[in-house]
Write a protein that holds these residues in place. Structure first.
Motif, mmCIF file in Angstrom:
data_model
loop_
_atom_site.group_PDB
_atom_site.id
_atom_site.type_symbol
_atom_site.label_atom_id
_atom_site.label_comp_id
_atom_site.label_asym_id
_atom_site.label_seq_id
_atom_site.Cartn_x
_atom_site.Cartn_y
_atom_site.Cartn_z
ATOM 1 N N PRO A 40 61.406 -7.740 -21.980
ATOM 2 C CA PRO A 40 60.219 -8.286 -21.330
ATOM 3 C C PRO A 40 59.154 -8.623 -22.355
ATOM 4 N N ALA A 41 58.326 -9.601 -22.081
ATOM 5 C CA ALA A 41 57.360 -10.087 -23.065
ATOM 6 C C ALA A 41 56.344 -9.036 -23.441
ATOM 7 N N ALA A 42 55.928 -8.211 -22.509
ATOM 8 C CA ALA A 42 54.859 -7.253 -22.793
ATOM 9 C C ALA A 42 55.355 -5.826 -22.699
ATOM 10 N N ALA A 43 54.817 -4.972 -23.565
ATOM 11 C CA ALA A 43 55.166 -3.555 -23.521
ATOM 12 C C ALA A 43 53.887 -2.750 -23.378
ATOM 13 N N PRO A 44 53.848 -1.788 -22.479
ATOM 14 C CA PRO A 44 52.621 -1.017 -22.269
ATOM 15 C C PRO A 44 52.283 -0.158 -23.463
ATOM 16 N N ARG A 45 51.011 0.051 -23.681
ATOM 17 C CA ARG A 45 50.559 0.920 -24.763
ATOM 18 C C ARG A 45 50.926 2.362 -24.453
ATOM 19 N N VAL A 46 51.395 3.067 -25.486
ATOM 20 C CA VAL A 46 51.764 4.470 -25.312
ATOM 21 C C VAL A 46 50.521 5.329 -25.461
ATOM 22 N N GLY A 247 69.022 13.309 -29.433
ATOM 23 C CA GLY A 247 67.586 13.527 -29.491
ATOM 24 C C GLY A 247 66.828 12.238 -29.251
ATOM 25 N N PRO A 248 65.505 12.298 -29.075
ATOM 26 C CA PRO A 248 64.710 11.103 -28.806
ATOM 27 C C PRO A 248 64.906 10.020 -29.860
ATOM 28 N N LEU A 249 65.080 8.794 -29.394
ATOM 29 C CA LEU A 249 65.324 7.651 -30.274
ATOM 30 C C LEU A 249 64.403 6.503 -29.889
ATOM 31 N N LEU A 250 63.698 5.964 -30.876
ATOM 32 C CA LEU A 250 62.865 4.778 -30.692
ATOM 33 C C LEU A 250 63.448 3.653 -31.534
ATOM 34 N N MET A 251 63.746 2.524 -30.899
ATOM 35 C CA MET A 251 64.245 1.354 -31.612
ATOM 36 C C MET A 251 63.167 0.276 -31.589
ATOM 37 N N LEU A 252 62.838 -0.246 -32.771
ATOM 38 C CA LEU A 252 61.789 -1.252 -32.907
ATOM 39 C C LEU A 252 62.369 -2.539 -33.474
ATOM 40 N N ALA A 253 61.842 -3.660 -33.018
ATOM 41 C CA ALA A 253 62.313 -4.965 -33.477
ATOM 42 C C ALA A 253 61.133 -5.870 -33.773
ATOM 43 N N GLY A 254 61.360 -6.844 -34.650
ATOM 44 C CA GLY A 254 60.377 -7.879 -34.919
ATOM 45 C C GLY A 254 60.778 -9.154 -34.195
ATOM 46 N N SER A 277 68.890 11.415 -22.151
ATOM 47 C CA SER A 277 68.311 11.315 -23.493
ATOM 48 C C SER A 277 67.178 10.297 -23.501
ATOM 49 N N VAL A 278 66.146 10.583 -24.296
ATOM 50 C CA VAL A 278 65.017 9.660 -24.449
ATOM 51 C C VAL A 278 65.435 8.548 -25.402
ATOM 52 N N THR A 279 65.441 7.318 -24.898
ATOM 53 C CA THR A 279 65.784 6.159 -25.715
ATOM 54 C C THR A 279 64.820 5.042 -25.366
ATOM 55 N N ASN A 280 63.992 4.615 -26.322
ATOM 56 C CA ASN A 280 62.958 3.616 -26.062
ATOM 57 C C ASN A 280 63.119 2.414 -26.996
ATOM 58 N N PHE A 281 62.611 1.284 -26.528
ATOM 59 C CA PHE A 281 62.674 0.043 -27.312
ATOM 60 C C PHE A 281 61.317 -0.654 -27.246
ATOM 61 N N HIS A 282 60.904 -1.224 -28.386
ATOM 62 C CA HIS A 282 59.672 -2.012 -28.407
ATOM 63 C C HIS A 282 59.830 -3.160 -29.395
ATOM 64 N N ALA A 301 53.296 1.648 -38.001
ATOM 65 C CA ALA A 301 53.163 3.092 -38.228
ATOM 66 C C ALA A 301 52.353 3.749 -37.111
ATOM 67 N N ASP A 302 51.289 3.085 -36.654
ATOM 68 C CA ASP A 302 50.488 3.624 -35.551
ATOM 69 C C ASP A 302 51.350 3.808 -34.302
ATOM 70 N N TYR A 303 52.147 2.817 -33.986
ATOM 71 C CA TYR A 303 53.000 2.887 -32.796
ATOM 72 C C TYR A 303 53.986 4.042 -32.920
#
Length: 311
Positions: A40-46, A247-254, A277-282, A301-303
């Protein structure tokens, strides 16, 4: 931020062009033409949690990717140390020492024989010596290593930024093929290191940056790399059991990443199937592969920092 159990409800799916199946098989043996998905185009602020679990890990191990060294994490180490974390940024084998030294013919001759198995094992040894299971944060091929270490239970949490794909994952996007071709081409000698030109770096890593900034990054961060490491994403060492609990996993993309398209990161994210399991994407809009070292590195880094505080 996209969560695993929201993927099917929120993601629009469109069939990838399958007429290039032969090319996909040629580039990465065993890979199949599959659906491509877009986030989706927008991701909510954590939002920061008011109460962090006291047993949360406070050690971060940073893992650089291909064509880079631990220098890529200098700003990140200072950032997270200021927030109370203990940080380490070990070099891959044969990636120690000054940047210019690694461009020497002697260094490149040794580097050509380096394998992804050796890279992964070097980090396993680092993690096993630590007093706690750490957080691992990896970029590019380092993102795949981070996923691997999390799957093996050696890390408590992981962040994979612009991650190289696990075995069997591919997208038929021209920028992906063009950027990776110097490494994966069957016409290039497998055991000879590849030294990227400024032009190829600009296309693969820094396509969203001004020429002056991309040249600065090239001169100060980029080193030659082993082709064997890049080719190993189609081998057993790059396999991950996506069905197991982790364990918790965050995947980030440009959004504008040429060498590892955001659609490939999203496909990797979507393979994880354990809903406990916690698995997030941004996805970071207007960012390319150099996002951990370019002028916007702190936004990333802030995210990551906010996400870690919420685990």
């Amino acid at each position: 931020m996209l969560k695993l159990n929201e993927l099917r409800a929120n993601v629009r799916t469109s069939k990838a062009f399958c007429g290039s199946l032969l090319l996909a098989a040629f580039l990465l043996p065993g890979a199949a033409c599959a659906d491509q998905t877009t986030a989706p185009a927008a991701a909510p602020r954590v939002e920061v949690s008011s109460a962090r679990i006291s047993t949360a890990p406070r050690t971060i191990v940073f893992i650089h990717g291909m064509f880079m060294t631990p220098k890529a994490w200098d700003n990140w180490q200072a950032y997270f140390q200021a927030r109370g974390y203990t940080t380490l940024a070990p070099a891959w084998p044969l990636h120690e020492g000054p940047i210019q030294q690694q461009w020497s013919e002697a260094s490149q001759a040794r580097l050509g024989k380096l394998t992804l198995d050796e890279v992964v094992e070097s980090y396993r040894q680092v993690l096993r010596r630590l007093p706690e299971k750490p957080i691992v944060i990896g970029h590019s091929m380092g993102g795949l290593v981070a996923q691997k270490l999390l799957a093996e239970g050696l890390a408590a949490q992981a962040v994979a930024i612009d991650s190289a794909p696990a075995s069997g994952l591919i997208v038929l996007q021209w920028s992906f093929i063009r950027s990776n071709w110097p490494v994966i081409s069957p016409f290039a000698p497998a055991n000879k290191a590849y030294a990227p030109s400024l032009e190829s770096f600009r296309y693969a890593f820094a396509n969203c940056l001004p020429d002056a900034e991309s040249e600065f990054l090239y001169r100060n961060y980029i080193v030659p790399e082993s082709r064997l490491v890049g080719r190993a994403t189609s081998e057993k060492v790059a396999e991950i059991d996506f069905s197991q609990r982790h364990g918790p996993l965050l995947m980030l993309a440009g959004e504008n990443d040429n060498i590892i398209p955001a659609s490939l990161n999203l496909k990797n994210f979507g393979k994880y199937s354990d809903e406990s399991s916690v698995t997030n994407f941004h996805k970071f809009n207007n960012q390319c592969h150099a996002l951990i070292v370019d002028k916007h590195w702190k936004d990333v880094a802030d995210y990551v920092g906010v996400w870690l505080e919420n685990q």
